[in-house]
Structures are given as C-alpha cells and as structure tokens.
Design a protein around this motif. Structure first.
Motif, PDB file in Angstrom:
ATOM      1  N   TYR A 260       0.825  -1.204   0.000  1.00  0.00           N
ATOM      2  CA  TYR A 260       0.000   0.000   0.000  1.00  0.00           C
ATOM      3  C   TYR A 260       0.867   1.265   0.000  1.00  0.00           C
ATOM      4  N   ALA A 261       1.964   1.242   0.741  1.00  0.00           N
ATOM      5  CA  ALA A 261       2.832   2.425   0.798  1.00  0.00           C
ATOM      6  C   ALA A 261       3.455   2.711  -0.559  1.00  0.00           C
ATOM      7  N   LEU A 262       3.925   1.673  -1.247  1.00  0.00           N
ATOM      8  CA  LEU A 262       4.544   1.877  -2.559  1.00  0.00           C
ATOM      9  C   LEU A 262       3.524   2.361  -3.584  1.00  0.00           C
ATOM     10  N   ARG A 263       2.315   1.804  -3.528  1.00  0.00           N
ATOM     11  CA  ARG A 263       1.278   2.259  -4.463  1.00  0.00           C
ATOM     12  C   ARG A 263       0.874   3.708  -4.171  1.00  0.00           C
ATOM     13  N   ALA A 264       0.818   4.060  -2.895  1.00  0.00           N
ATOM     14  CA  ALA A 264       0.492   5.445  -2.538  1.00  0.00           C
ATOM     15  C   ALA A 264       1.610   6.390  -2.960  1.00  0.00           C
ATOM     16  N   ALA A 265       2.866   5.937  -2.831  1.00  0.00           N
ATOM     17  CA  ALA A 265       4.001   6.761  -3.251  1.00  0.00           C
ATOM     18  C   ALA A 265       3.972   7.004  -4.758  1.00  0.00           C
ATOM     19  N   GLU A 266       3.638   5.963  -5.500  1.00  0.00           N
ATOM     20  CA  GLU A 266       3.550   6.107  -6.954  1.00  0.00           C
ATOM     21  C   GLU A 266       2.469   7.123  -7.323  1.00  0.00           C
ATOM     22  N   ARG A 267       1.348   7.083  -6.626  1.00  0.00           N
ATOM     23  CA  ARG A 267       0.269   8.042  -6.873  1.00  0.00           C
ATOM     24  C   ARG A 267       0.733   9.458  -6.521  1.00  0.00           C
ATOM     25  N   ALA A 268       1.448   9.602  -5.405  1.00  0.00           N
ATOM     26  CA  ALA A 268       1.950  10.923  -5.011  1.00  0.00           C
ATOM     27  C   ALA A 268       2.925  11.468  -6.048  1.00  0.00           C
ATOM     28  N   GLU A 269       3.770  10.597  -6.577  1.00  0.00           N
ATOM     29  CA  GLU A 269       4.727  11.025  -7.603  1.00  0.00           C
ATOM     30  C   GLU A 269       4.006  11.530  -8.844  1.00  0.00           C
ATOM     31  N   ARG A 270       2.898  10.904  -9.193  1.00  0.00           N
ATOM     32  CA  ARG A 270       2.150  11.363 -10.369  1.00  0.00           C
ATOM     33  C   ARG A 270       1.574  12.763 -10.149  1.00  0.00           C
ATOM     34  N   ARG A 271       1.393  13.141  -8.880  1.00  0.00           N
ATOM     35  CA  ARG A 271       0.932  14.499  -8.559  1.00  0.00           C
ATOM     36  C   ARG A 271       2.110  15.434  -8.304  1.00  0.00           C
TER      37      ARG A 271
END
Length: 698
Positions: A260-271
């Motif tokens: 979950y942390a890695l997927r959330a980080a990937e989403r944050a990077e897209r923003r």
C-alpha cells in the motif's frame, strides 16, 4: 455594585464562569438585573464545560438579550506576534502555519508551544505537545464519560479527521454507544463536525496527547481494527491503509503495509508530491525492515526499496538524505558481494537535482573507486552501465573534465542505442552539463534542443526545467542578461507548477547573481538567503550554501574582506581544498601575504560552476603575491573565456568580467598592450551586463 456605579461607570468581569459555585452565579444574575446605572457585567466561560448550574443561570439571563461573543482562535498574524514575543525573535511562516494547525489558535496552547519553540527548536515545537498543554488536556479528558473517552481514543488513532461510519464499525462497542460517545466529545469541544458523517479533533495537540497516552498494545489493536474496516470502507485510500497496517503490530501485515505504501508513493509522484512520496517509501522500508530479521537475508528486497527511496529523494531535492540512502544501499550490496545491486544503486541517481557544491567537499574516493570499476564491468547491461556512467561523469566533472566528458559520451551512445526516453534525456542532460567551459556556448545548443523536444514529447517536467536552466547558462556565456532573465522566469514557472523547490532555489540564486552584477547588493543578499531557505526545506542545506558563497562574492566585490575572514576560515577548516583559494585571497587582501602563501591550493582550478569565479580570484591572488608562474598559467585558462563575465556561466555567483582579470595579469607581467586590449574587452562585457567596471588591481 449599584452604589459603586452611581458615581462613575463600573465593569465587573467574571472569568472561568464554568467553575463558579452557586453563590457566584446568583451574584451574576443579580448584577445583570441592575438597571439605571452604568454597570457592565462581563462573564467568560468555556461552552464545552458548562454544567447544570451554569446552564440554568444562562437560561435565566437569556430574556435580557445579553450580547454574546464567541471567541475563535488567534489568526496566523497574531500567532506570529505571540511567538515572536516569547521566542525573542522572528519566526518563519512555515513554523507559524504549523503551530496554527496544531493549536487551533488557542492562546494558551500558542504560548506554551512558543516556549517549547524557544527552548527546543521548531522540529520539537511542531511535533510534540508542551507539558503544560498536555496537563490541561488530560484534565479535560478525565471529565469525559467512559464512552466519550473511548470514542476520542479511537478517533485519535484514526487520524485528525475520520468517518463516523468507519469509527462505528471499528469500535469494540455497539453503534449507539459509539455515537453517544462522539456526541459527548463534540459537546466537550474535543471533536468538531466539519460536515455530516465526519468528525475531527479540534486540533493536533488533542490528537497527539490522546494518542501518546495510549499503551503500545492498545494503539496496535486499534490500528489493526481500523485497517481492516478501512480496507472495506475506502479501499483506494492507499496512504491511510499503509499507515494503519504498518502500525497494526502484526508481522503478517507487513507485506500489505509495504504494498500500500509503494502504491500510494507512486500516486503521489504522479501528482509531483515528491516529499509525500519520500515519507511513504520510508514507511514501506520501515515495515519491510521490521518484518525481516536481518536486511542481509534479503538484499534484493531491501536494496530495491532503498533505490526507490533514493529516486524520490533526488526528485524532491533532498540530496543530503539521498546520499545517506545511497551509502546505506551500497554498503549492503558490497557486503552481499553483489555488483549488480551496487550498479542499480548508483543508477538510481540519474534524475535532475541540485548541483554539487564546494561546501560539500570533493567526492568520496571509495565511491569513486566503486563507480570506475562498475563503469568497466562487461556484465552490466547497456541501460545500467549508462546510468553508472552518468553518476561517474557528474562525480569527476569538477576535478577531471576530460574524464567526465568521456564518460558522458559513452553514456549518450548507450542511451541512444537503448532508445528509452528518460534514459536518453538524462544522457543528453549530462553531456550538456559537462562540456568544457570554452565550448559551452556552441556545443550545448543542439544537445539542449534535442532534450527540449524529448522532454516535451514524453512529459518530463524536470528535464524541461533543465532546458531552461541550461539555455540560461548559454545566454550568460554570450553576455545576454535579458535572455538569462527570461529563461530564469520560465524555469521558475515550471518549478512552481511541478513543486520542484530545489529548482526554485537555483532560479532564485540566479536572480541573486543578476542583482550582484547590477550592484544591488542588499537585494542579492536577500535572494541568496531565500534560495538557502528553499534548499533547507527539501534537505539540501549542506549541499548548497548559497547564502555563504553568495555573501563571500558580495563582500569581496565590495572590498569588505575583513567582514568574512572568520567565516571563510571556519569553512576552510571544515572542507579544506574546495575553498582554499577564497581563504588565500582574503588573507592576501588583508596584507597577510605569508599566511596567504601558506594556504595549500589545488594544483588546477576546479572546473565546476564556480570555475569563472575561481579564475578571477586566483588571478587577483597571483598579482597580490607576485606569483609570475601562476599568472602565466592563468592567462592560458582565461584567454578562451575572456568574453565572459566571471561566474555567470555557472548561474549562481558573479564577480567581474574575466577580461578584467586577464588585463591585471598582463599588466603585472608588464605586457601593457595586451593589458589595454583586455581592459577594452572588460568594459564592453561590463556594459552588456549593465555593470560598472571595477578599478584595476595592477
């Protein structure tokens, strides 16, 4: 009271009315009934602590239509005033904003937080609860009924704001009991209802007090229950799921926390929220480490997470933290005997990032040995070797320009053969950055043009910023300050849009350089301080130091070397050779020639972004110390750059036209005709920049 008010106006103030006994409340009712005389009665109380007796008195007074004033929290401006008064000095806007969020503007909480700030610093003040505030909050919490305290505890574990439905499902009590507890907490002014179905703790200090007072076992249990229900209620709330699973106390939940942390980080990077992504990947690494008895048992998994962390730290501009992460990962790879992992670690640092600074010192020789060995490793695939070559080129650019250029050429060839857009963009950037100073004005243009098109086609905003920055540097070599300003403004717009604070810092430093050239020294100092503040916010303070180096160039331009002697000595004691020329020049200007000669200088000028400034300072030093050999050597370095204003090609610091330094050297060597020609060039360059020509040192 009627008699006292008969002769002159009287005001009676009753403070903390929620603690009043029956007789005091009766006095309030009697005073409010007095008419015909100028008597003002003011009563203050906390609505959250109204008891039955006070409620009756307030109802009794209602028919008299009292004027009611509901006090909100202090504004940010007022918070800044209080904090400045308590601390004895100004405080930055970011700290004021954090204290406003944590305290809700409550004056007592602000005062106590300001005291903590004065004693322990901003990091503690915005993360811990002052003891006085904690004591007050504990007293208020102790007055709650059991179901309300349980509801507040659950809400504190859930976060600052949460769904009522989630809390009801995660609680160990039935829904009716949970709702009754939430109602009581709202009435006690510990929770608010920002909108239907949501509750929020009134401020972070309440949340932190409740949360830290829970035992570790109780906290883990509540996190576990919330994680399970959150997965059912909001399966897309990746960051919250990672947070609660990581703190659930269950080893079996570690893979879920990491995922979950890695997927959330990937989403944050897209923003482009790179700083948020850093925190999430650190959380994933912490969960992975907690579930692994020894990181060396799983070097692949640990190094992979460290490389992910390294990448987002670089994109966030947190270069100090990135270097520590890289060192940790390389150590693990070396202990595991895994060159492939070491290469992956070095290759994780290929994104645009702040330049290396002399205040950081030269590259660690152990790192350099690893890089050189890996760059020659035939077992590495092309893309991996290209990334290693980029790090090698950046590492040696200041000390060995030919070797850096060779590494960049090899990297570009490998990147073209592979064709991956981001790899090619990084290779073009490296080749454009490490070009010899005398060819930057011509050879850089086609490389940047190709990079600009690639960055536009594949949506690479950091590389688009690099294009503006490099074009600005090229404009500086052509003595076109208007173009430098245009590219700096375009870079700032990109940096703001994509939250690249490190890029903002570089652009602001360029603005400071332009102000220095124009002689607007106060503005330049303010700009350098602003740039350093931006770098500090992303963790690149040690790696940059624009305020330090900028102030040195300004004071030396002003002839105020005595003002900076102590600072230059202190930095030289810390980093040595990279600032040796500055120390020697300060001493020589102060007339202490013997001390200046005793300073050990690097044999060759360092070819980094301060190359022009160093050539100017070395030239002044050669004249002041009567060093004819150094003068002849420096003429060879200066001739290819005689049309440039010293330092502007680096985009951060500036001194004077390099032709002026060349003229001083020729005059020192009694070559008057060459000196006159050089001074004529210097005057032309100075006019192009709108700068006054300085007097000759010859």
């Amino acid at each position: 009271m009627r008699e006292a008010a008969g002769g002159r106006p009287v005001a009676v103030v009753l403070e903390d009315l929620h603690r009043a006994d029956g007789q005091t409340l009766a006095l309030l009712e009697a005073a409010a009934a007095i008419t015909g005389v100028p008597l003002l009665t003011v009563a203050c109380y906390r609505p959250a602590e109204v008891n039955g007796h006070l409620a009756k008195s307030l109802a009794h007074l209602a028919p008299r239509f009292p004027h009611r004033i509901t006090l909100g929290g202090l504004s940010r401006r007022d918070i800044a005033t209080v904090v400045t008064a308590v601390r004895g000095g100004p405080v930055d806007a970011a700290t004021v904003a954090a204290l406003a969020e944590r305290t809700g503007g409550n004056p007592f909480y602000v005062w106590e937080s300001a005291r903590l700030l004065a004693d322990e610093g901003a990091l503690v003040a915005v993360s811990e609860v002052p003891q006085g505030v904690r004591d007050v909050l504990r007293r208020r919490l102790a007055l709650l009924p059991a179901e309300a305290l349980a509801a507040v505890r659950l809400a504190a574990v859930a976060g600052l704001e949460s769904d009522v439905a989630l809390l009801a499902d995660a609680a160990e009590a039935d829904e009716g009991t949970v709702l009754a507890g939430l109602d009581a907490a709202v009435a006690a002014d510990l929770l608010t209802e920002p909108r239907p179905g949501r509750v929020r703790l009134v401020h972070a200090l309440v949340r932190d007090t409740v949360y830290t007072d829970l035992s570790g076992t109780r906290r883990a249990r509540l996190h576990d229950r919330i994680a399970v229900e959150l997965r059912r209620h909001r399966p897309d709330d990746l960051a919250a799921l990672a947070h609660h699973f990581a703190r659930s106390g269950r080893t079996a939940n570690a893979p879920l926390a990491v995922d979950y942390a890695l997927r959330a980080a990937e989403r944050a990077e897209r923003r482009y929220a790179h700083d948020v992504a850093v925190g999430l990947i650190e959380q994933a690494l912490e969960a992975h480490t907690a579930a692994t008895a020894d990181p060396e048992d799983d070097p692949d998994g640990t190094v992979a997470l460290l490389v992910r962390l390294l990448g987002v730290q670089v994109r966030a501009g947190a270069t100090d933290a990135a270097r520590r992460t890289r060192g940790r990962a390389v150590d693990l790879a070396v202990r595991a005997g895994r060159d492939d992992l070491a290469a992956a670690v070095y290759g994780g640092w290929t994104e645009p990032s702040p330049w290396r600074s002399r205040l950081e010192g030269f590259l660690d020789r152990t790192d350099l040995a690893h890089l050189e060995r890996l760059a020659r490793d035939p077992a590495l695939d092309g893309p991996t070797r290209a990334r290693v070559l980029q790090v090698l080129a950046d590492a040696v650019a200041g000390e060995d320009a030919p070797r850096a250029l060779d590494a960049a050429h090899c990297q570009l060839a490998l990147a073209r053969a592979d064709g991956e857009p981001r790899l090619l963009a990084s290779a073009l950037m490296t080749s454009a950055r490490v070009l010899p100073h005398e060819t930057q004005g011509t050879a850089r243009t086609p490389l940047v043009a190709e990079l600009r098109e690639l960055a536009r086609a594949h949506d690479l905003p950091a590389h688009r910023w690099v294009c503006e920055h490099l074009d600005g540097l090229t404009a500086a070599t052509r003595n076109d300050p208007d173009a430098v300003r245009r590219h700096t403004a375009a870079g700032l717009e990109l940096a703001h849009r994509y939250r690249m604070r490190w890029a903002q810092g570089i652009n602001v430093a360029t603005s400071a350089m332009l102000a220095t050239v124009a002689g607007r020294f106060e503005e330049a100092e303010a700009r350098y301080a602003e740039a350093e503040g931006l770098f500090q916010r992303v963790g690149t303070h040690h790696a940059t130091g624009p305020r330090t180096l900028g102030l040195w160039t300004i004071r030396l331009t002003q002839g105020r070397e005595a003002d900076i002697e102590a600072d230059v000595r202190a930095v030289h004691a810390a980093v040595g050779a990279p600032v040796a020329v500055a120390l020697a020049l300060v001493l020589a200007r102060l007339g202490r020639s013997a001390e200046a000669r005793a300073v050990e200088l690097p044999v060759r000028p360092v070819t980094d972004h301060l190359y022009g400034v160093e050539l100017d300072y070395r030239s002044q030093l050669a004249v002041l110390l009567g060093d004819r050999d150094a003068a002849r050597m420096l003429i060879g370095h200066l001739l290819p750059l005689r049309e440039q204003f010293a330092g502007t090609a680096g985009g951060a610091y500036a001194t004077r036209p390099l032709a002026h330094a060349l003229g001083d050297l020729y005059r020192f060597l009694s070559e008057e005709r060459h000196a006159a020609d050089a001074y004529a060039v210097a005057e032309r360059v100075a006019r192009a920049w709108g700068a006054r020509t300085a007097r000759s040192d010859g």
